[in-house]
Design a protein around this motif. Structure first.
Motif, PDB file in Angstrom:
ATOM      1  N   ALA A  49       9.825  18.864  12.113  1.00  0.00           N
ATOM      2  CA  ALA A  49      10.573  19.376  10.957  1.00  0.00           C
ATOM      3  C   ALA A  49      10.303  20.853  10.700  1.00  0.00           C
ATOM      4  CB  ALA A  49      10.235  18.568   9.710  1.00  0.00           C
ATOM      5  N   GLY A  50       9.162  21.362  11.191  1.00  0.00           N
ATOM      6  CA  GLY A  50       8.818  22.760  10.938  1.00  0.00           C
ATOM      7  C   GLY A  50       7.412  22.895  10.399  1.00  0.00           C
ATOM      8  N   ASP A  51       7.233  23.771   9.408  1.00  0.00           N
ATOM      9  CA  ASP A  51       5.899  24.008   8.862  1.00  0.00           C
ATOM     10  C   ASP A  51       5.551  22.940   7.826  1.00  0.00           C
ATOM     11  OD1 ASP A  51       7.480  24.739   6.720  1.00  0.00           O
ATOM     12  OD2 ASP A  51       6.962  26.872   6.798  1.00  0.00           O
TER      13      ASP A  51
ATOM     14  N   LYS B 243      -2.196  27.267   5.927  1.00  0.00           N
ATOM     15  CA  LYS B 243      -1.014  26.726   5.256  1.00  0.00           C
ATOM     16  C   LYS B 243      -0.612  27.625   4.095  1.00  0.00           C
ATOM     17  CE  LYS B 243      -1.887  21.847   6.378  1.00  0.00           C
ATOM     18  NZ  LYS B 243      -3.126  21.972   7.167  1.00  0.00           N
ATOM     19  N   ASP B 244       0.688  27.731   3.865  1.00  0.00           N
ATOM     20  CA  ASP B 244       1.227  28.486   2.734  1.00  0.00           C
ATOM     21  C   ASP B 244       1.119  27.585   1.506  1.00  0.00           C
ATOM     22  OD1 ASP B 244       2.830  29.678   0.795  1.00  0.00           O
ATOM     23  OD2 ASP B 244       4.264  30.463   2.260  1.00  0.00           O
ATOM     24  N   ILE B 245       0.052  27.752   0.737  1.00  0.00           N
ATOM     25  CA  ILE B 245      -0.231  26.835  -0.364  1.00  0.00           C
ATOM     26  C   ILE B 245       0.847  26.873  -1.450  1.00  0.00           C
ATOM     27  CG2 ILE B 245      -1.897  26.183  -2.140  1.00  0.00           C
ATOM     28  CD1 ILE B 245      -2.698  25.556   0.799  1.00  0.00           C
ATOM     29  N   PRO B 246       1.315  28.060  -1.895  1.00  0.00           N
ATOM     30  CA  PRO B 246       2.400  28.058  -2.890  1.00  0.00           C
ATOM     31  C   PRO B 246       3.647  27.330  -2.395  1.00  0.00           C
ATOM     32  CG  PRO B 246       1.346  30.205  -2.813  1.00  0.00           C
ATOM     33  CD  PRO B 246       0.799  29.433  -1.652  1.00  0.00           C
ATOM     34  N   ALA B 247       4.010  27.531  -1.118  1.00  0.00           N
ATOM     35  CA  ALA B 247       5.190  26.854  -0.575  1.00  0.00           C
ATOM     36  C   ALA B 247       4.956  25.355  -0.458  1.00  0.00           C
ATOM     37  CB  ALA B 247       5.551  27.437   0.791  1.00  0.00           C
TER      38      ALA B 247
ATOM     39  N   PRO C 113       5.402  22.642   4.476  1.00  0.00           N
ATOM     40  CA  PRO C 113       6.331  22.260   3.406  1.00  0.00           C
ATOM     41  C   PRO C 113       7.522  21.439   3.902  1.00  0.00           C
ATOM     42  CG  PRO C 113       5.647  24.538   3.150  1.00  0.00           C
ATOM     43  CD  PRO C 113       5.169  24.103   4.495  1.00  0.00           C
ATOM     44  N   ASP C 114       8.071  21.820   5.046  1.00  0.00           N
ATOM     45  CA  ASP C 114       9.213  21.074   5.580  1.00  0.00           C
ATOM     46  C   ASP C 114       8.795  19.699   6.087  1.00  0.00           C
ATOM     47  OD1 ASP C 114      11.185  22.945   5.014  1.00  0.00           O
ATOM     48  OD2 ASP C 114      10.841  24.056   6.865  1.00  0.00           O
ATOM     49  N   ARG C 115       7.554  19.550   6.516  1.00  0.00           N
ATOM     50  CA  ARG C 115       7.061  18.225   6.917  1.00  0.00           C
ATOM     51  C   ARG C 115       6.953  17.316   5.693  1.00  0.00           C
ATOM     52  NH1 ARG C 115       2.270  20.138  11.174  1.00  0.00           N
ATOM     53  NH2 ARG C 115       3.591  21.656  12.254  1.00  0.00           N
ATOM     54  N   VAL C 116       6.555  17.875   4.560  1.00  0.00           N
ATOM     55  CA  VAL C 116       6.538  17.095   3.317  1.00  0.00           C
ATOM     56  C   VAL C 116       7.944  16.603   3.004  1.00  0.00           C
ATOM     57  CG1 VAL C 116       6.215  17.235   0.815  1.00  0.00           C
ATOM     58  CG2 VAL C 116       4.511  18.228   2.354  1.00  0.00           C
ATOM     59  N   ARG C 117       8.912  17.493   3.130  1.00  0.00           N
ATOM     60  CA  ARG C 117      10.305  17.116   2.842  1.00  0.00           C
ATOM     61  C   ARG C 117      10.784  16.049   3.819  1.00  0.00           C
ATOM     62  NH1 ARG C 117      10.247  22.893   2.147  1.00  0.00           N
ATOM     63  NH2 ARG C 117      10.459  23.389  -0.087  1.00  0.00           N
ATOM     64  N   ALA C 118      10.397  16.165   5.096  1.00  0.00           N
ATOM     65  CA  ALA C 118      10.792  15.170   6.095  1.00  0.00           C
ATOM     66  C   ALA C 118      10.154  13.817   5.790  1.00  0.00           C
ATOM     67  CB  ALA C 118      10.402  15.643   7.490  1.00  0.00           C
ATOM     68  N   ALA C 119       8.893  13.833   5.357  1.00  0.00           N
ATOM     69  CA  ALA C 119       8.226  12.579   4.993  1.00  0.00           C
ATOM     70  C   ALA C 119       8.929  11.927   3.808  1.00  0.00           C
ATOM     71  CB  ALA C 119       6.760  12.845   4.672  1.00  0.00           C
ATOM     72  N   ALA C 120       9.310  12.739   2.840  1.00  0.00           N
ATOM     73  CA  ALA C 120      10.030  12.213   1.678  1.00  0.00           C
ATOM     74  C   ALA C 120      11.365  11.613   2.107  1.00  0.00           C
ATOM     75  CB  ALA C 120      10.236  13.315   0.646  1.00  0.00           C
ATOM     76  N   ALA C 121      12.057  12.301   3.011  1.00  0.00           N
ATOM     77  CA  ALA C 121      13.349  11.808   3.489  1.00  0.00           C
ATOM     78  C   ALA C 121      13.196  10.491   4.242  1.00  0.00           C
ATOM     79  CB  ALA C 121      14.009  12.857   4.380  1.00  0.00           C
TER      80      ALA C 121
ATOM     81  N   TYR D  57       0.820  -1.205   0.000  1.00  0.00           N
ATOM     82  CA  TYR D  57       0.000   0.000   0.000  1.00  0.00           C
ATOM     83  C   TYR D  57       0.861   1.266   0.000  1.00  0.00           C
ATOM     84  CZ  TYR D  57      -4.150  -2.767   1.023  1.00  0.00           C
ATOM     85  OH  TYR D  57      -5.188  -3.661   0.948  1.00  0.00           O
ATOM     86  N   GLN D  58       0.339   2.308  -0.647  1.00  0.00           N
ATOM     87  CA  GLN D  58       0.966   3.623  -0.584  1.00  0.00           C
ATOM     88  C   GLN D  58       0.542   4.267   0.734  1.00  0.00           C
ATOM     89  OE1 GLN D  58      -0.649   6.795  -3.083  1.00  0.00           O
ATOM     90  NE2 GLN D  58       1.435   7.439  -3.613  1.00  0.00           N
ATOM     91  N   LEU D  59       1.513   4.587   1.584  1.00  0.00           N
ATOM     92  CA  LEU D  59       1.241   5.162   2.896  1.00  0.00           C
ATOM     93  C   LEU D  59       1.406   6.677   2.854  1.00  0.00           C
ATOM     94  CD1 LEU D  59       3.156   2.583   5.124  1.00  0.00           C
ATOM     95  CD2 LEU D  59       0.727   2.605   4.537  1.00  0.00           C
ATOM     96  N   ALA D  60       0.466   7.381   3.481  1.00  0.00           N
ATOM     97  CA  ALA D  60       0.456   8.844   3.437  1.00  0.00           C
ATOM     98  C   ALA D  60       0.387   9.414   4.845  1.00  0.00           C
ATOM     99  CB  ALA D  60      -0.730   9.334   2.601  1.00  0.00           C
ATOM    100  N   PRO D  61       1.521   9.796   5.438  1.00  0.00           N
ATOM    101  CA  PRO D  61       1.495  10.418   6.761  1.00  0.00           C
ATOM    102  C   PRO D  61       0.712  11.724   6.737  1.00  0.00           C
ATOM    103  CG  PRO D  61       3.739   9.798   6.133  1.00  0.00           C
ATOM    104  CD  PRO D  61       2.894   9.653   4.917  1.00  0.00           C
ATOM    105  N   ASN D  62      -0.024  11.959   7.806  1.00  0.00           N
ATOM    106  CA  ASN D  62      -0.764  13.209   7.945  1.00  0.00           C
ATOM    107  C   ASN D  62       0.190  14.299   8.444  1.00  0.00           C
ATOM    108  OD1 ASN D  62      -2.388  15.318   9.375  1.00  0.00           O
ATOM    109  ND2 ASN D  62      -4.074  14.070   8.630  1.00  0.00           N
ATOM    110  N   ILE D  63       0.399  15.333   7.643  1.00  0.00           N
ATOM    111  CA  ILE D  63       1.400  16.348   7.992  1.00  0.00           C
ATOM    112  C   ILE D  63       0.912  17.329   9.050  1.00  0.00           C
ATOM    113  CG2 ILE D  63       2.690  16.187   5.834  1.00  0.00           C
ATOM    114  CD1 ILE D  63       1.184  18.729   4.893  1.00  0.00           C
ATOM    115  N   ASP D  64      -0.335  17.216   9.490  1.00  0.00           N
ATOM    116  CA  ASP D  64      -0.779  18.008  10.632  1.00  0.00           C
ATOM    117  C   ASP D  64      -0.462  17.307  11.944  1.00  0.00           C
ATOM    118  OD1 ASP D  64      -2.294  20.503   9.690  1.00  0.00           O
ATOM    119  OD2 ASP D  64      -3.140  18.938   8.414  1.00  0.00           O
TER     120      ASP D  64
END
Length: 257
Positions: A15-17, A41-45, A19-27, A2-9
């Motif tokens: 990791a921070g805000d 949330k900063d949608i463009p970021a 966008p940085d949580r997305v980067r941490a999840a990727a890492a 299965y594709q797992l999707a952590p909830n960034i909230d």
């Protein structure tokens, strides 16, 4: 697998805000995340972080949270909110918006309220027709987390979804909420069939990461596989340990280890 999707909230908050949580999840090895509503949330970021990492946003919540059944029952903000939510979802490449039932109204028969939900969401699907977005209806537990919610039974969410009768509408099956309500997971999944458009998990009791409670995860993932569900799984839990450590166990479970 299965594709797992952590909830960034809830996860990778260290990791921070967003966008940085997305980067941490990727890492940490994830190619997908989910989130609650886009407000604050900063949608463009966030879009930049998703594109930079190649991470997919699998689901977001509809805003504002509605009390559909409570008089005077002004539903206009729901449809206006759908317009805004679809715009954000399209910017972020998200294909699902999660909707809820709101609180039940004690002065009306339950069946009448379920039938009104069918009318509301049928209109909602028509309102966003052509957007490429699927609405997923989430039943939640009333025993611990959402006292008073109208929709607390998977079978009734299935009833509503069948009434809406659209390929762009289905249910979110949250294994945590279902377990807290004492439902038979295998039976509920079998009854829901292909109306299950999204799945979320957390352990019970406590709503922590898998392994922190008493759910038999190998058995429950077997139920999920046997149901034929092949979509993503949102990790919507409150970690009791470091986020990266908390996700390792569920990665192992999904891999069958």
């Amino acid at each position: 697998m299965y594709q797992l999707a952590p909830n960034i909230d809830l996860l990778f908050t260290e990791a921070g805000d967003a966008p940085d949580r997305v980067r941490a999840a990727a890492a940490a090895g994830f190619n997908a995340v989910e989130m609650w509503g886009p407000t604050g949330k900063d949608i463009p970021a966030l879009k930049e972080a998703l594109e930079e990492t190649g991470v997919q946003l699998t689901a977001q919540l509809a805003e504002p949270r509605m009390q559909f059944m409570i008089p005077p029952k002004d539903h206009a903000p729901f449809y206006t909110g759908l317009d805004a939510g679809v715009e954000v979802a399209q910017q972020l490449g998200c294909s699902r918006i999660v909707v809820g039932s709101g609180t039940g109204f004690g002065g009306r028969k339950r069946q009448d309220q379920l039938d009104e939900l069918i009318e509301i969401f049928t209109r909602g699907v028509a309102h966003i027709e052509g957007s490429g977005i699927t609405l997923v209806l989430e039943p939640v537990n009333i025993r611990v987390d959402h006292p008073g919610a109208l929709l607390d039974r998977t079978s009734e969410a299935v009833y509503v979804a069948k009434g809406v009768n659209s390929p762009n509408f289905g249910i979110l099956y949250d294994l945590y909420h279902s377990t807290v309500e004492g439902e038979d997971v295998a039976a509920e999944l079998a009854n829901a069939g292909d109306l299950v458009k999204y799945v979320q998990v957390a352990d019970a009791p406590g709503r922590g990461e898998p392994g922190s409670g008493s759910i038999d995860w190998p058995a429950r993932f077997a139920d999920l596989r046997n149901s034929g569900y092949t979509g993503p799984i949102g990790l919507e839990y409150y970690p009791t340990i470091d986020s990266a450590k908390s996700v390792r166990r569920i990665q192992e479970l999904v891999a069958g280890r």
